[in-house]
Design a protein around this motif. Structure first.
Motif, short mmCIF file in Angstrom:
data_model
loop_
_atom_site.label_atom_id
_atom_site.label_comp_id
_atom_site.label_asym_id
_atom_site.label_seq_id
_atom_site.Cartn_x
_atom_site.Cartn_y
_atom_site.Cartn_z
N THR A 30 0.84 -1.20 0.00
CA THR A 30 0.00 0.00 0.00
C THR A 30 0.88 1.25 0.00
N VAL A 31 0.26 2.41 -0.02
CA VAL A 31 1.00 3.67 -0.07
C VAL A 31 1.65 3.95 1.29
N ALA A 32 2.57 4.89 1.32
CA ALA A 32 3.35 5.17 2.53
C ALA A 32 2.46 5.55 3.72
N ARG A 33 1.45 6.37 3.49
CA ARG A 33 0.60 6.86 4.59
C ARG A 33 -0.15 5.74 5.30
N LEU A 34 -0.50 4.67 4.60
CA LEU A 34 -1.32 3.61 5.18
C LEU A 34 -0.53 2.40 5.66
N GLY A 52 -8.05 0.43 -2.82
CA GLY A 52 -9.36 0.40 -2.17
C GLY A 52 -9.28 0.44 -0.66
N LEU A 53 -8.09 0.78 -0.12
CA LEU A 53 -7.90 0.84 1.33
C LEU A 53 -7.99 2.26 1.88
N GLY A 54 -8.27 3.23 1.00
CA GLY A 54 -8.37 4.62 1.43
C GLY A 54 -7.28 5.51 0.88
N GLU A 55 -6.46 4.98 -0.01
CA GLU A 55 -5.40 5.77 -0.63
C GLU A 55 -5.99 6.71 -1.68
N LEU A 83 -9.48 -5.52 7.72
CA LEU A 83 -9.76 -4.16 7.26
C LEU A 83 -10.92 -4.15 6.26
N SER A 84 -11.77 -3.16 6.41
CA SER A 84 -12.91 -3.02 5.50
C SER A 84 -12.46 -2.37 4.20
N VAL A 85 -13.18 -2.65 3.14
CA VAL A 85 -12.92 -2.01 1.84
C VAL A 85 -13.46 -0.59 1.91
N VAL A 86 -12.62 0.37 1.59
CA VAL A 86 -13.05 1.77 1.59
C VAL A 86 -13.69 2.13 0.26
N GLU A 87 -13.16 1.56 -0.82
CA GLU A 87 -13.65 1.94 -2.16
C GLU A 87 -13.40 0.79 -3.15
#
Length: 414
Positions: free
Chosen positions: A282-286, A321-324, A357-361
């Protein structure tokens, strides 16, 4: 005794007029009869004398005993209240739980998979042949264990649209099925003391793969932080044995980060494998939210850099789809290219169980195609496999890699 019964009835008048009854005259009479019977029992116990059975109150009796409008319960009450009048039952909603029901409905609609994530059941002669062969080889494939939606396509030499041909591919699990880490997106078993490694696994796995009818195999494993080198030597020995038994087969290793031990990374990269894969996920923030605390963005980038220094093709994967944000995805693409990564796969994250973890999108196929174009034409990857159902080991990637490796080898021979 009559006085005691009347006092009991008087105290329960409000309950009588607000009790939820069955629909219709008979239902109301049965409900009132049950209430009067309870009052009867209460009075009997207090007086310790037997009572005669009271007659059921009629609708007229109920109407006479109904309280005035000023005594009715307030509509803001958190429970349903039913007013009994002659021939009429009025039920008010439950304001307290109304919002909760709407929220549940909203979550259910949000978690419902879109139509483009539906996949046909795997079919085909080659798929059936490989499945039959696998039954006697005692191989644990991620394809089957994880119920991968692409198994029918990967285990066939023809794509689902019938337009392209490629070698059949499969992903095999090494080092057991118990991980020493607990990433929040993964449903693999976890333990700080997993079972010991099978001493015969290297020979058994290599022999089985050599007999199996696949042309491209992916070796992967759980994290084994309990082992001295994280399992790097086990990987390397398996690769060497496969190449000894069947030199024509292409081998990709999808590895853990070996706790940041770059010597362990290089040991495997020099084992004779064709592609070294390690997922940034995933991306750095997550990173902290998605992955185990022992894994991190920089460490994964360093693994890819160390592998590339050994002169092998490198590959990574991002779940979406994790909020990135799309900008964060593009930034991660450029970071991977700076680390020397050649191939990238992009796929939709799907929640394995309600505890994860839930799917954000749910990203659309059009967005995946847009990211593929950006990755190849702007970021500069040699190949990007991008789609809702694409996973780390996906036949489209292997198909391209196979041709890319053969082409590069032919150029080196000139």
């Amino acid at each position: 005794m009559k006085v005691t019964m009347l006092q009991s009835l008087s105290r329960l008048e409000a309950t009588t007029t607000t009790t939820t009854l069955c629909g219709g005259r008979r239902g109301r009479e049965r409900g009132v009869k049950r209430l009067v019977t309870r009052v009867s029992s209460s009075s009997a116990s207090s007086s310790r004398r037997p009572l005669r059975r009271l007659r059921a109150l009629s609708s007229a009796d109920i109407k006479e005993r109904s309280p005035s409008p000023s005594n009715k319960l307030d509509s803001s009450s958190s429970f349903s209240e039913t007013e009994v009048t002659t021939g009429e039952i009025l039920t008010r909603p439950k304001p307290k739980f109304e919002g909760l029901e709407k929220e549940k409905k909203k979550r259910k609609e949000k978690s419902r998979k879109p139509p483009w994530l539906r996949q046909k059941a795997p079919v085909g002669e080659e798929y059936e042949r490989l499945k039959e062969q696998l039954g006697g080889l005692k191989l644990a494939t991620v394809c089957e264990e994880a119920q991968c939606p692409n198994i029918g396509e990967c285990w066939s030499s023809t794509s689902a649209d019938g337009k392209s041909s490629h070698v059949a591919t499969a992903t095999v699990m090494l080092l057991g099925d118990t991980c020493t880490r607990g990433c929040r997106f993964c449903a693999v078993n976890t333990s700080q003391a997993p079972p010991a490694v099978d001493a015969d696994e290297v020979e058994n796995t290599a022999s089985a793969i050599a007999q199996w009818g696949v042309g491209y195999v992916v070796l992967t494993s759980v994290d084994r932080d309990d082992l001295e080198d994280g399992g790097s030597s086990h990987f390397a020995n398996t690769v060497r044995r496969i190449k000894e038994l069947k030199p024509s087969i292409l081998v990709e290793c999808l590895t853990p980060d070996f706790r940041g031990d770059m010597e362990a990374v290089k040991k495997l990269a020099r084992s004779g494998l064709d592609v070294y894969a390690h997922n940034i996920e995933t991306v750095a923030r997550l990173q902290k939210r998605v992955r185990d605390p022992r894994a991190n963005y920089k460490q994964s980038m360093d693994v890819l850099v160390a592998a590339k220094e050994c002169g092998v093709y490198t590959k990574s994967s991002i779940m979406l789809g994790l909020g990135e944000t799309i900008e964060e995805v593009k930034e991660t693409m450029h970071d991977l290219r700076d680390a020397g990564c050649d191939i990238l796969t992009l796929g939709q994250y799907l929640q394995p169980t309600p505890l994860h973890l839930s799917v954000v999108e749910f990203l659309t196929p059009e967005m995946f195609e847009e990211l593929k174009v950006y990755g190849e034409e702007v970021a500069g990857f040699r190949f990007v496999a991008s789609g809702p159902l694409v996973r780390s080991s996906y036949k489209a990637g292997e198909f391209f890699i196979e041709n890319m490796i053969k082409k590069d080898k032919q150029q080196q021979q000139l």
